[in-house]
Design an enzyme around this catalytic site. Structure first.
Site, PDB file in Angstrom:
ATOM      1  N   PRO A   1     -25.015  53.116 -40.463  1.00  0.00           N
ATOM      2  CA  PRO A   1     -26.203  52.657 -39.757  1.00  0.00           C
ATOM      3  C   PRO A   1     -26.824  53.694 -38.827  1.00  0.00           C
ATOM      4  CG  PRO A   1     -24.217  51.650 -38.860  1.00  0.00           C
ATOM      5  CD  PRO A   1     -23.819  52.347 -40.127  1.00  0.00           C
ATOM      6  N   ASN A   2     -28.133  53.663 -38.799  1.00  0.00           N
ATOM      7  CA  ASN A   2     -28.972  54.488 -37.906  1.00  0.00           C
ATOM      8  C   ASN A   2     -29.044  55.954 -38.317  1.00  0.00           C
ATOM      9  OD1 ASN A   2     -29.641  52.322 -36.074  1.00  0.00           O
ATOM     10  ND2 ASN A   2     -27.525  52.432 -35.392  1.00  0.00           N
TER      11      ASN A   2
ATOM     12  N   ARG B   1     -33.725  60.487 -33.747  1.00  0.00           N
ATOM     13  CA  ARG B   1     -32.759  59.778 -32.918  1.00  0.00           C
ATOM     14  C   ARG B   1     -31.968  60.738 -32.030  1.00  0.00           C
ATOM     15  NH1 ARG B   1     -27.069  57.637 -35.278  1.00  0.00           N
ATOM     16  NH2 ARG B   1     -26.507  56.355 -33.497  1.00  0.00           N
TER      17      ARG B   1
ATOM     18  N   TYR C   1     -27.622  64.505 -31.730  1.00  0.00           N
ATOM     19  CA  TYR C   1     -27.450  64.583 -33.186  1.00  0.00           C
ATOM     20  C   TYR C   1     -28.213  65.736 -33.843  1.00  0.00           C
ATOM     21  CZ  TYR C   1     -25.390  59.993 -32.518  1.00  0.00           C
ATOM     22  OH  TYR C   1     -24.593  58.962 -32.100  1.00  0.00           O
TER      23      TYR C   1
ATOM     24  N   ASN D   1     -19.631  58.961 -43.123  1.00  0.00           N
ATOM     25  CA  ASN D   1     -19.961  58.863 -41.712  1.00  0.00           C
ATOM     26  C   ASN D   1     -20.374  57.416 -41.510  1.00  0.00           C
ATOM     27  OD1 ASN D   1     -20.882  58.872 -39.130  1.00  0.00           O
ATOM     28  ND2 ASN D   1     -22.303  60.596 -39.369  1.00  0.00           N
TER      29      ASN D   1
ATOM     30  N   ALA E   1     -21.790  53.766 -36.157  1.00  0.00           N
ATOM     31  CA  ALA E   1     -21.174  52.866 -35.175  1.00  0.00           C
ATOM     32  C   ALA E   1     -20.093  51.971 -35.795  1.00  0.00           C
ATOM     33  CB  ALA E   1     -22.247  52.013 -34.519  1.00  0.00           C
TER      34      ALA E   1
ATOM     35  N   GLU F   1     -13.427  61.346 -43.202  1.00  0.00           N
ATOM     36  CA  GLU F   1     -14.330  60.771 -42.200  1.00  0.00           C
ATOM     37  C   GLU F   1     -15.069  61.911 -41.503  1.00  0.00           C
ATOM     38  OE1 GLU F   1     -12.117  58.711 -39.167  1.00  0.00           O
ATOM     39  OE2 GLU F   1     -13.912  58.375 -37.935  1.00  0.00           O
TER      40      GLU F   1
ATOM     41  N   HIS G   1     -18.270  63.053 -38.579  1.00  0.00           N
ATOM     42  CA  HIS G   1     -19.228  62.702 -37.527  1.00  0.00           C
ATOM     43  C   HIS G   1     -19.995  63.938 -37.115  1.00  0.00           C
ATOM     44  CE1 HIS G   1     -17.459  58.777 -37.095  1.00  0.00           C
ATOM     45  NE2 HIS G   1     -16.280  59.361 -37.142  1.00  0.00           N
TER      46      HIS G   1
ATOM     47  N   ARG H   1     -17.493  61.866 -26.036  1.00  0.00           N
ATOM     48  CA  ARG H   1     -18.545  60.922 -25.677  1.00  0.00           C
ATOM     49  C   ARG H   1     -17.943  59.681 -25.005  1.00  0.00           C
ATOM     50  NH1 ARG H   1     -22.444  60.075 -30.506  1.00  0.00           N
ATOM     51  NH2 ARG H   1     -23.663  59.172 -28.791  1.00  0.00           N
TER      52      ARG H   1
HETATM   53  C1  DQA Z   1     -21.691  59.187 -35.284  1.00  0.00           C
HETATM   54  C2  DQA Z   1     -20.961  58.831 -33.988  1.00  0.00           C
HETATM   55  C3  DQA Z   1     -20.966  57.336 -33.751  1.00  0.00           C
HETATM   56  O1  DQA Z   1     -20.305  57.023 -32.520  1.00  0.00           O
HETATM   57  C4  DQA Z   1     -22.384  56.813 -33.662  1.00  0.00           C
HETATM   58  O2  DQA Z   1     -22.398  55.425 -33.515  1.00  0.00           O
HETATM   59  C5  DQA Z   1     -23.220  57.252 -34.817  1.00  0.00           C
HETATM   60  C6  DQA Z   1     -23.089  58.610 -35.318  1.00  0.00           C
HETATM   61  C7  DQA Z   1     -21.813  60.718 -35.480  1.00  0.00           C
HETATM   62  O3  DQA Z   1     -22.107  61.131 -36.602  1.00  0.00           O
HETATM   63  O4  DQA Z   1     -21.664  61.475 -34.526  1.00  0.00           O
HETATM   64  O5  DQA Z   1     -24.062  56.504 -35.295  1.00  0.00           O
HETATM   65  O6  DQA Z   1     -20.942  58.677 -36.381  1.00  0.00           O
END
Ligand code: DQA
Length: 149
Positions: free
Chosen positions: A10-11, A18, A23, A75, A78, A99, A101, A108
């Site tokens: 998501p997102n 964003r 990011y 990835n 959240a 995994e 990120h 964070r």
């Molecule tokens: C994320 C880190 C997560 O905590 C966050 O909710 C994201 C992006 C990252 O790629 O740094 O949406 O997965």
């Protein structure tokens, strides 16, 4: 030729707009292009999916095997910190998963320090921006080559 499923949670469709301070300014399309280039260099095939919906990600993990993917790079955004369903899907299908990120989740907020996915992944790459995905792809391909899958 190995086939790898790349999942964006998501997102991540908002990348570029964003929180660029966290990011970066690269868009998801751009990251996918870099991944495609790296896949060609490594001699593997990738399929990419982004979804804002937990169940869609779970379904994609379930179908990974029948769609002939040997590895997953995810990835989960959240959902990393909340989703027992995604964790159970990964452990249920038994496909090696890396995994990734963009940000370093351990630098964070505290709620980002726990990953439900980490215990069912072969490893985690966190904090290298878009390069995290490239490193993740290299890691899964290296793992598959070594394990002779
Ligand atoms: C994320 C880190 C997560 O905590 C966050 O909710 C994201 C992006 C990252 O790629 O740094 O949406 O997965």
């Amino acid at each position: 030729m190995f086939s790898i499923l790349v999942l964006h949670g998501p997102n991540l469709n908002l990348l570029g707009l964003r929180e660029p301070g966290i990011y970066g300014s690269e868009t998801l399309d751009n990251i996918n292009r870099l991944l495609q280039q790296e896949a060609e260099t490594l001699g593997v095939k990738i399929s990419v999916l982004q979804s804002n919906h937990e169940g869609v990600l779970v379904d994609a993990i379930h179908s990974a095997s029948s769609e002939q993917h040997q590895g997953i790079v995810i990835n989960a955004g959240a959902y990393t910190h909340t989703s027992v369903a995604i964790r159970d899907a990964i452990s249920g299908v038994n496909i090696p998963t890396v995994e990734v990120h963009l940000s370093n989740i351990y630098r964070r907020e505290e709620f980002r320090h726990h990953s439900f996915i980490a215990p069912v992944a072969i490893g985690q790459i966190s904090g290298f921006g878009s390069e995290s995905y490239i490193l993740g792809l290299k890691a899964i391909v290296n793992y598959l080559q070594k394990s002779g899958s």
